[in-house]
Design an enzyme around this catalytic site. Structure first.
Site, PDB file in Angstrom:
ATOM      1  N   LEU A  20       0.817  -1.208   0.000  1.00 50.46           N
ATOM      2  CA  LEU A  20       0.000   0.000   0.000  1.00 50.46           C
ATOM      3  C   LEU A  20       0.852   1.259   0.000  1.00 50.46           C
ATOM      4  O   LEU A  20       0.448   2.301  -0.514  1.00 50.46           O
ATOM      5  CB  LEU A  20      -0.926   0.009   1.228  1.00 50.46           C
ATOM      6  CG  LEU A  20      -1.969  -1.112   1.291  1.00 50.46           C
ATOM      7  CD1 LEU A  20      -2.711  -1.055   2.621  1.00 50.46           C
ATOM      8  CD2 LEU A  20      -2.954  -0.989   0.137  1.00 50.46           C
ATOM      9  N   GLY A  24       9.969   6.235   5.510  1.00 47.05           N
ATOM     10  CA  GLY A  24      11.325   6.096   5.984  1.00 47.05           C
ATOM     11  C   GLY A  24      11.486   5.059   7.067  1.00 47.05           C
ATOM     12  O   GLY A  24      12.601   4.637   7.363  1.00 47.05           O
ATOM     13  N   ASP A 137       2.592  14.775  14.658  1.00 44.71           N
ATOM     14  CA  ASP A 137       2.920  14.627  13.227  1.00 44.71           C
ATOM     15  C   ASP A 137       1.649  14.765  12.389  1.00 44.71           C
ATOM     16  O   ASP A 137       1.378  13.966  11.494  1.00 44.71           O
ATOM     17  CB  ASP A 137       3.591  13.281  12.978  1.00 44.71           C
ATOM     18  CG  ASP A 137       4.351  13.254  11.637  1.00 44.71           C
ATOM     19  OD1 ASP A 137       4.606  14.341  11.075  1.00 44.71           O
ATOM     20  OD2 ASP A 137       4.678  12.155  11.162  1.00 44.71           O
TER      21      ASP A 137
END
Length: 889
Positions: A20, A24, A137
């Protein structure tokens, strides 16, 4: 990252199907989990990173952070494990795209769509912040949209708590995504909190509306420096059609100092709505759109007719409720939170049962004569409207929750000693701490009982015990403790509210309403009394078809929500739950599908605020149960199975939170009932009854499941309901359900026999007992009319059924009963009119067309009769096919 390709391999219980995406730190695959069988997204940490303890810690932190959060806009975590040297996280598979992909494709989004999507993210963020989790994030690539536009927040790999302590870092790197990082995060300051996520959300809004970033820079480091030295580029520089107030909202969200930003993500969204002129109501869908879209009316549900007595034609029992839960009534309102009240008519959502073996078929008769009685199908069981919490009614889910919120807030403000000795204070503090922890209710009960051993007149301890008992559907225990609390302190508002809920759960409506009124009078500014009163009135309004009372309930629910604003999360959650219950009753009353969406939104909001409360999950489970049953009625089994699976997940979460809460087992029982696993349903209802014999919804559900068996266990169903009347002698639904069960057994008996007549008489008696408890209970009035017609008391039957219609005219079953009665009186023209009215109300019921066909034949209109039979066959009526064959078709 070195190439990692696991496609075609099996890791643990997961068969890797395709990739999918990759980043990193990990690769995400689409995989099939073998047990249970489902498609998942599998996030795998590559082998080379598995040797780095920092990466493993961050990977595990993502799993732990997300798994601890249960919110409809946060991707659920299923499994965290390690196999063959690979660490992985299995989570819900979202069939859709990231918000980043959508922005890249479209450039910018309309203002209304932007707010609708961001509102969902804000709900998830505020919930995470309330649980002490900061995401750190926030960015469009961590927001997944499914094909219906439902948003899921993902990737909690950088999340950390608000309680301080070092967050995970990787040497030589900045943790986060530079384009979205707040100034304090860019500087690596230790005091990163909710304002950091709000800043990042502001950047996301900016990007959605303009397709640009608020700072210009060529490198990630330059991007970080820019936000420390420069003001954001005004969004209207890129998009001049944005209202100036909207730009002001965005610029405040991007303020350099955390204290200058909005205090919550919800506050940011509210300011955006106001600036854009969109009002204050929610703009996103109520719940993940697996249910029918708002505005799509759900089909009218009904049951099949019982077999007719000799010389008469068999009617079918009246419509029965879908399964509502904890605030979601079924077609016969189910009880609010925790209080399984049931209004169980014959269930809907059933397919016509087959006629008894050896049932006579109808032979051609000369015009004007009555044909021999065709065997009618045995009564299919539709779910009695499950109580709000999977067995517990809307009242427990709604009222108990409302009470709980108010209770916590009130006690939080109580002085530390308040004249009591230190020993009592210490014991209370320990009990309160246990009360607020997930899965600690048993220990909390023991702790409050310890307080009472020291101070038997402690109103606070008794009120909390009453609340816990009510949440677990132990109504008589809840009543006793609430009364004791009121005796100790008549100003104990929450005790009055719990008393109201416990009395309502026992069917003692007038006493319950008085108690709720006393709660409101004791403190008109507190939401608890209004929330309890709203649910009590809404349930009664549905039973009595009283539009005025329903309007009063809606007003009370709105007042409760208004007065809950600004209070702690628990009180707000209870208010949202109560309003969800009222919305659901409103849908059952008016068939307004928009109420389904609003109700689902309120239940999800309650869970978002207080996900550790079992009844909220049960209510949402009943909500999905009901929609799944509706999908089955429409013939959409795939959609139904998906909805019922969502319901099952909520009931299992409720059980995990409170294993002693039997109402979740009742919800699972209804779930299996809808899936036609009657044996499994009986087992779940038995577990619910074993845990709590006072759960009347479980008794009703078991009676339906027993009648679903082949052959039906009539005696077992009757015994179950009789047992329920001993623990809940004031609940009219139990007696009405007994009446319908006796009718079903009678229709299966030998036509014209003394045994059949005795059963019809017994049914009549039970309906009258229901009406002794509520003389406006429409379900019981209609049932009484059926019983009278079956006994040949045609004039009385017509009077009774007309009385039922005078209260609620749009009852297909009452019109059918009148048509059946006219047919057996030989008044075929009147019968035709009644059957046609029944068809208008319940066009999906083949029995209506079948009886219309019989009537048209008696009127000599054979071709019209044939067409009616054909339609009946299309609607699933097996007897109509026999009539067509008799007529040479």
């Amino acid at each position: 990252m070195p190439e990692l390709n696991l496609i075609g391999r099996t890791i643990g219980r997961f068969e890797i199907l395709s990739e999918l995406g990759r980043g990193g730190m990990a690769v995400v695959y689409k995989a099939r989990q073998t047990s249970p069988n489902r498609i998942v997204a599998l996030k795998v940490l590559p082998p080379e990173l598995s040797l780095d303890r920092t990466y493993i810690a961050r990977f595990r932190q993502e799993a732990d952070s997300a798994a601890a959060l249960e919110h409809p806009n946060i991707v659920p975590i299923y499994v965290v494990d390690e196999a063959e040297g690979l660490h992985y996280i299995a989570m819900k598979f979202i069939d859709g795209r990231t918000l980043k992909e959508i922005i890249h494709e479209r450039g910018s989004l309309p203002l209304d769509e932007t707010i609708r999507l961001v509102e969902q993210v804000a709900s998830a963020l505020d919930y995470a912040h309330s649980r002490g989790v900061i995401h750190r994030d926030i960015k469009p690539s961590n927001m997944m949209l499914d094909r219906n536009g439902w948003v899921y927040l993902t990737d909690f790999g950088l999340a950390r708590g608000t309680g301080g302590g070092g967050g995970l870092t990787i040497a030589g790197t900045v943790m986060g995504t530079p384009e979205y990082m707040s100034p304090e995060q860019a500087q690596g300051l230790p005091n990163v909190g909710p304002p950091t996520d709000i800043y990042a959300l502001g950047v996301v809004v900016y990007e959605m509306l303009t397709g640009r970033m608020p700072f210009k820079a060529d490198t990630p480091m330059a991007m970080l420096v820019a936000r420390l030295q420069h003001a954001p580029i005004p969004p209207r520089d890129f998009r001049s059609d944005l209202p100036l107030p909207v730009e002001d909202v965005i610029m405040r969200a991007l303020a350099r100092k955390p204290e200058a930003r909005y205090q919550s993500a919800g506050e940011l969204v509210a300011a955006l709505k106001q600036a854009a002129g969109f009002g204050t109501g929610p703009m996103h869908s109520a719940s993940p759109p697996v249910s029918p879209p708002a505005g799509t009316p759900l089909p009218y549900v009904r049951t099949v007719p019982p077999s007719p007595p000799a010389g008469t034609t068999a009617p079918r029992p009246p419509e029965s409720p879908v399964s509502p839960v904890y605030g979601l009534p079924t077609q016969q309102a189910s009880p609010p939170s925790g209080a399984p009240t049931m209004h169980a008519t014959s269930p809907s959502y059933g397919t016509p049962a087959q006629p008894p073996a050896g049932a006579p078929t109808m032979q051609a008769m000369p015009p004007g004569t009555l044909p021999p009685q065709p065997a009618a199908p045995s009564v299919p069981q539709a779910p009695a409207k499950p109580k709000k919490s999977g067995g517990m009614g809307l009242i427990v889910g709604g009222i108990a929750a409302v009470v709980l919120l108010a209770l916590v807030a009130l006690f939080a403000l109580r002085p530390a000693t308040d004249g009591q000795n230190r020993q009592v204070d210490a014991a209370l503090a320990q009990a309160h701490e246990l009360f607020n922890q997930r899965g600690k209710l048993d220990q909390a009960i023991e702790a409050y009982q310890e307080v009472l051993r020291i101070d038997s007149a402690n109103a606070e301890a008794r009120t909390r015990l009453a609340l816990i008992y009510q949440m677990r559907a132990r109504y008589s225990d809840a009543e006793a403790e609430a009364r004791a609390a009121i005796d100790a302190d008549n100003r104990a508002i929450l005790a009055h509210a719990v008393l109201a809920e416990s009395l309502h759960s026992q069917g003692r409506y007038n006493e319950a309403l008085d108690a709720a009124d006393r709660a409101v009078a004791a403190d008109p500014d507190h939401p608890t009394g209004y929330g309890s009163r709203a649910i009590i009135k809404a349930a009664r309004a549905l039973d009595d078809a009283d539009a005025t009372m329903l309007a009063e309930a809606i007003d009370d629910a709105e007042i409760a929500l208004e007065k809950a604003a600004g209070r702690d999360n628990l009180i707000q959650a209870l208010a949202h739950n109560a309003r969800g219950v009222v919305y659901w009753y409103q849908y059952l009353f008016s068939n307004d599908a928009a109420m389904v969406a609003r109700g689902g939104d309120e239940f999800n909001r309650a869970i978002g605020l207080q996900g550790q409360i079992a009844v909220f999950h049960s209510n949402l489970g009943y909500f999905y149960n009901d929609q799944g049953a509706s999908a089955l009625q429409r013939g959409n089994r795939q959609e139904a199975v998906s909805l019922l699976d969502l319901a099952r997940q909520q009931f299992e979460r409720a059980q995990d939170i409170d294993p002693v809460n039997g109402h979740a087992h009742a919800g699972l029982g209804w779930n299996l009932y809808f899936l036609e696993d009657y044996t499994g349903a009986v087992a779940e209802f038995d577990k619910a009854i074993e845990l709590n014999p006072q759960d009347t919804d479980a008794h009703i559900g078991k009676s339906y499941a027993l009648l679903g068996l082949s052959p039906p266990d009539f005696d077992g169903a009757i015994a179950t309901l009789e047992q329920a009347t001993t623990v809940a002698p004031y609940v009219p639904e139990l007696f009405a359900r007994l009446g319908w069960t006796h009718l079903s057994k009678a229709f299966a008996a030998e036509s014209g026999s003394a045994a059949q007549t005795a059963l019809f008489q017994r049914a009549e008696d039970r309906f009258r007992e229901a009406l002794d408890r509520n003389d406006r209970f429409v379900n019981a009035i209609t049932g009484l009319g059926w019983a009278q017609s079956a006994l040949g008391q045609y004039d009385q039957a017509l009077d009774t059924l007309q009385r039922s219609l005078a209260i609620k005219e749009d009852q297909g079953d009452a019109h059918f009963g009148i048509g059946w009665t006219y047919y057996n009186m030989g008044r075929f023209t009147d019968a035709e009119s009644s059957f046609r009215r029944a068809i208008e109300i319940q066009p999906l019921d083949g029995s209506n067309y079948y009886w219309l066909g019989l009537t048209l034949e008696q009127l000599g209109r054979v071709e019209e009769a044939k067409q009616a039979y054909r339609t009946a066959v299309e609607k699933g009526n097996s007897f109509a096919q026999q009539e067509l064959e008799r007529l040479g078709q």
